[in-house]
Design a protein around this motif. Structure first.
Motif, short mmCIF file in Angstrom:
data_model
loop_
_atom_site.label_atom_id
_atom_site.label_comp_id
_atom_site.label_asym_id
_atom_site.label_seq_id
_atom_site.Cartn_x
_atom_site.Cartn_y
_atom_site.Cartn_z
N GLU A 114 4.87 -76.62 1.95
CA GLU A 114 5.73 -77.55 1.25
C GLU A 114 7.20 -77.36 1.63
OE1 GLU A 114 3.35 -75.78 -0.25
OE2 GLU A 114 2.14 -77.14 -1.46
N PHE A 115 7.60 -76.10 1.78
CA PHE A 115 8.99 -75.81 2.14
C PHE A 115 9.28 -76.33 3.54
CE2 PHE A 115 12.46 -73.14 3.70
CZ PHE A 115 13.34 -73.21 2.64
N CYS A 116 8.36 -76.12 4.46
CA CYS A 116 8.54 -76.61 5.83
C CYS A 116 8.59 -78.13 5.85
CB CYS A 116 7.44 -76.09 6.73
SG CYS A 116 7.53 -74.30 6.99
N CYS A 130 11.64 -83.66 5.29
CA CYS A 130 11.89 -84.74 4.33
C CYS A 130 11.98 -84.16 2.93
CB CYS A 130 10.78 -85.78 4.41
SG CYS A 130 11.00 -87.12 3.23
N VAL A 131 13.17 -84.11 2.37
CA VAL A 131 13.39 -83.53 1.04
C VAL A 131 12.58 -84.27 -0.02
CG1 VAL A 131 15.13 -83.06 -0.72
CG2 VAL A 131 15.67 -82.69 1.68
N LEU A 132 12.35 -85.55 0.16
CA LEU A 132 11.59 -86.34 -0.82
C LEU A 132 10.17 -85.81 -1.00
CD1 LEU A 132 12.77 -89.93 0.11
CD2 LEU A 132 13.54 -88.51 -1.80
N GLN A 133 9.58 -85.24 0.05
CA GLN A 133 8.23 -84.67 -0.07
C GLN A 133 8.24 -83.49 -1.02
OE1 GLN A 133 6.64 -83.75 3.77
NE2 GLN A 133 6.61 -85.87 4.43
N LEU A 134 9.24 -82.66 -0.96
CA LEU A 134 9.32 -81.50 -1.85
C LEU A 134 9.63 -81.95 -3.27
CD1 LEU A 134 9.23 -78.42 -2.11
CD2 LEU A 134 11.69 -78.40 -1.66
N GLU A 135 10.55 -82.88 -3.41
CA GLU A 135 10.94 -83.33 -4.74
C GLU A 135 9.80 -84.03 -5.48
OE1 GLU A 135 14.44 -85.66 -3.96
OE2 GLU A 135 15.74 -83.90 -4.10
N ALA A 136 8.79 -84.48 -4.76
CA ALA A 136 7.65 -85.14 -5.39
C ALA A 136 6.73 -84.14 -6.08
CB ALA A 136 6.87 -85.94 -4.35
N GLU A 174 11.43 -74.53 -8.35
CA GLU A 174 10.84 -73.18 -8.39
C GLU A 174 10.12 -72.88 -7.08
OE1 GLU A 174 7.14 -71.15 -10.74
OE2 GLU A 174 8.51 -72.40 -11.92
N THR A 175 9.38 -73.86 -6.57
CA THR A 175 8.67 -73.69 -5.30
C THR A 175 9.66 -73.44 -4.17
OG1 THR A 175 6.86 -75.12 -6.03
CG2 THR A 175 7.11 -74.81 -3.65
N ALA A 176 10.71 -74.25 -4.10
CA ALA A 176 11.70 -74.10 -3.04
C ALA A 176 12.37 -72.73 -3.09
CB ALA A 176 12.75 -75.20 -3.13
N ARG A 177 12.72 -72.28 -4.29
CA ARG A 177 13.39 -70.98 -4.45
C ARG A 177 12.46 -69.85 -4.02
NH1 ARG A 177 14.74 -71.59 -9.34
NH2 ARG A 177 16.73 -72.54 -8.87
N SER A 178 11.20 -69.92 -4.43
CA SER A 178 10.25 -68.86 -4.09
C SER A 178 10.04 -68.75 -2.58
CB SER A 178 8.90 -69.12 -4.76
OG SER A 178 9.04 -69.07 -6.15
N VAL A 179 9.86 -69.88 -1.94
CA VAL A 179 9.63 -69.86 -0.50
C VAL A 179 10.89 -69.49 0.26
CG1 VAL A 179 8.88 -71.24 1.47
CG2 VAL A 179 7.72 -71.48 -0.71
N TYR A 180 12.04 -69.94 -0.22
CA TYR A 180 13.30 -69.58 0.41
C TYR A 180 13.45 -68.05 0.46
CZ TYR A 180 18.24 -69.43 1.51
OH TYR A 180 19.43 -69.17 2.11
N GLU A 181 13.07 -67.40 -0.62
CA GLU A 181 13.16 -65.94 -0.67
C GLU A 181 12.23 -65.28 0.35
OE1 GLU A 181 12.57 -64.92 -4.78
OE2 GLU A 181 14.46 -65.86 -5.37
N ILE A 182 11.11 -65.93 0.65
CA ILE A 182 10.20 -65.40 1.68
C ILE A 182 10.89 -65.43 3.04
CG2 ILE A 182 8.05 -65.85 2.95
CD1 ILE A 182 6.89 -66.84 0.23
N ASN A 203 20.81 -62.43 2.62
CA ASN A 203 22.20 -62.85 2.85
C ASN A 203 22.40 -64.35 2.65
OD1 ASN A 203 21.05 -63.91 5.16
ND2 ASN A 203 22.52 -63.00 6.55
N ARG A 204 21.38 -65.04 2.17
CA ARG A 204 21.39 -66.47 1.86
C ARG A 204 21.40 -67.37 3.09
NH1 ARG A 204 23.88 -68.07 -3.66
NH2 ARG A 204 23.13 -69.96 -2.72
#
Length: 52
Positions: A4-6, A11-17, A23-31, A37-38
């Motif tokens: 989903e993150f990829c 397309c951001v709209l796919q994630l926002e759906a 929460e999903t974006a934050r979790s995967v971003y941390e992976i 270092n952000r």
């Protein structure tokens, strides 16, 4: 979650759906952000991509 993150990178709209997309974006971003270092560096992206 990583799929989903990829998809969101394309397309951001796919994630926002998704339910709880923030929460999903934050979790995967941390992976991806291994050193915390952000910024997701190429080597961090490659290390996760090799595991998918």
């Amino acid at each position: 979650m990583i799929d989903e993150f990829c998809a969101a990178a394309l397309c951001v709209l796919q994630l926002e759906a998704l339910d709880r997309w923030e929460e999903t974006a934050r979790s995967v971003y941390e992976i991806f952000d291994k050193d915390g270092n952000r910024a997701i560096m190429i080597d961090e992206l490659a290390s996760v991509s090799n595991k998918i």
